[in-house]
Design an enzyme around this catalytic site. Structure first.
Site, PDB file in Angstrom:
ATOM      1  N   LYS A 101      -1.423   2.160  -7.645  1.00 50.09           N
ATOM      2  CA  LYS A 101      -2.329   1.900  -6.519  1.00 50.09           C
ATOM      3  C   LYS A 101      -2.551   3.184  -5.716  1.00 50.09           C
ATOM      4  O   LYS A 101      -3.664   3.457  -5.252  1.00 50.09           O
ATOM      5  CB  LYS A 101      -1.748   0.778  -5.637  1.00 50.09           C
ATOM      6  CG  LYS A 101      -1.857  -0.573  -6.324  1.00 50.09           C
ATOM      7  CD  LYS A 101      -0.983  -1.666  -5.740  1.00 50.09           C
ATOM      8  CE  LYS A 101      -1.063  -2.903  -6.650  1.00 50.09           C
ATOM      9  NZ  LYS A 101      -0.204  -3.993  -6.257  1.00 50.09           N
TER      10      LYS A 101
ATOM     11  N   GLN B 198       3.832  -5.619  -1.780  1.00 49.25           N
ATOM     12  CA  GLN B 198       4.031  -5.741  -3.225  1.00 49.25           C
ATOM     13  C   GLN B 198       4.983  -6.901  -3.520  1.00 49.25           C
ATOM     14  O   GLN B 198       6.084  -6.969  -2.979  1.00 49.25           O
ATOM     15  CB  GLN B 198       4.607  -4.415  -3.773  1.00 49.25           C
ATOM     16  CG  GLN B 198       4.744  -4.383  -5.279  1.00 49.25           C
ATOM     17  CD  GLN B 198       3.400  -4.493  -6.009  1.00 49.25           C
ATOM     18  OE1 GLN B 198       2.433  -3.832  -5.657  1.00 49.25           O
ATOM     19  NE2 GLN B 198       3.339  -5.351  -7.018  1.00 49.25           N
TER      20      GLN B 198
ATOM     21  N   ASP C 158      -5.343  -8.227  -0.865  1.00 47.42           N
ATOM     22  CA  ASP C 158      -4.986  -8.961  -2.080  1.00 47.42           C
ATOM     23  C   ASP C 158      -5.714 -10.310  -2.167  1.00 47.42           C
ATOM     24  O   ASP C 158      -5.746 -10.918  -3.234  1.00 47.42           O
ATOM     25  CB  ASP C 158      -3.472  -9.238  -2.092  1.00 47.42           C
ATOM     26  CG  ASP C 158      -2.714  -8.339  -3.068  1.00 47.42           C
ATOM     27  OD1 ASP C 158      -3.357  -7.782  -3.980  1.00 47.42           O
ATOM     28  OD2 ASP C 158      -1.487  -8.217  -2.913  1.00 47.42           O
TER      29      ASP C 158
END
Ligand code: NAP
Length: 283
Positions: free
Chosen positions: A53, A97, A120
């Site tokens: 990322k 995460q 997300d």
């Protein structure tokens, strides 16, 4: 021989387009988008995803901050970090995460992220908006899958789509996005009876199970479009492999995605797109 959709190539093209757009932001908005990724612990898979990322952010010109915390961090401390990032006007996207250590309630942490910074698309309000067809941040993997299908010219409307898997991050939202594209969707799972019979009816088959080479050639009809979301280690070779037996299925499919280099790069690409969208909504 199937047409192979390279997520690696498509994501490179889309990231280059985004980089050109982001390069115009300092003159227009005074800064570039800022994505903050929180990594708890040292799980090798998570470390590799977070590194990917950061690399993609650099390619696109997005500012990336990775906050690393030990897996002994308390839930309260993590929530405090999320609160600070929510309040920071120079932070556009927040990504925690997953998975988090067992002593931390992931749902609580995700719900604590400001919906407008939820890159997300996992916040309950974004999920609700998706199911009510309201504007929202779409979850990255399902969004990437639809982009892949469209890039390959696959007609979705009116076709039989079967999704194996019903997780909140892949199976359920990709089923909903396919439905929104007017496919006739079946969502299969571990309790589905006669799975092969169900999957053989699929003109578009999306597989998100997490079992190496689980889908065999006899489960796929000739000419099917096959999207493999799985990321597994092949127990025989130790190499990365998907949920479908690629070598056996590729000759009979019309379109297929490889692992690695398929859905994975598109997921990260869509994260970049979501970060830009969250940034632009602030101006
Ligand atoms: P998950 O939460 O473990 O869900 C797996 C799903 O597969 C569940 O719905 C489960 O059914 C179903 N399933 C398990 N065994 C089955 C069987 N024998 N027959 C039919 N269905 C079965 O996994 P996930 O998070 O969705 O991830 C799935 C895979 O995609 C993993 O390999 C993961 O690493 C990969 N992934 C890749 C990306 C990417 O960007 N490439 C992103 C996310 C995930 P039940 O609901 O009945 O238990």
């Amino acid at each position: 021989m199937a047409k192979i959709i390279s997520g690696k190539e498509l994501s490179a093209k889309l990231k280059a387009e985004m980089a050109a757009e982001v390069a115009t932001f300092p003159a227009k908005y005074g800064r570039v988008p800022h994505l903050v990724v929180i990594l708890v612990g040292e799980d090798p898979g998570s470390v590799s995803y977070v590194t990917g990322k950061a690399k993609a952010s650099a390619e696109v010109g997005i500012r990336n901050t990775t906050i690393r915390k030990p897996d002994t961090i308390s839930e309260a401390e993590l929530l405090e970090i999320v609160d600070q990032l929510n309040a920071d006007p120079e932070v556009d996207g927040i990504l925690v995460q997953l998975p988090l250590p067992k002593h931390i309630n992931s749902d609580k942490v995700i719900a604590a992220i400001d919906k407008s910074k939820d890159v997300d698309g996992f916040h309950p309000l974004n999920v609700a908006a998706l199911w009510q067809k309201h504007p929202c941040t779409l979850p990255c993997t399902p969004k990437g899958i639809i982009k892949m299908l469209k890039s390959a010219g696959v007609e979705i409307a009116g076709r039989n789509a079967v999704v194996i898997g019903r997780s909140n991050i892949v199976g359920l939202p990709v089923s909903k996005l396919l439905l929104d594209e007017n496919a006739t969707v079946t969502t299969a799972h571990s309790r589905t009876r006669n799975l092969g019979e169900v999957t053989r009816k699929a003109e578009i088959l999306v597989v998100a199970i997490g079992r190496p080479k689980f889908v065999t050639a006899d489960m796929v009809s000739d000419g099917a479009v096959v999207i493999d979301v799985g990321v597994n280690r092949d127990p025989e070779t130790g190499k990365l492999c998907g949920d479908v037996d690629y070598a056996a299925i590729e000759p009979k499919a019309s379109v297929i995605t490889p692992v690695p280099g398929g859905v994975g790069p598109m997921t990260i690409c869509c994260l970049m797109e979501n970060t830009i969208e969250c940034f632009l909504r602030r101006f």
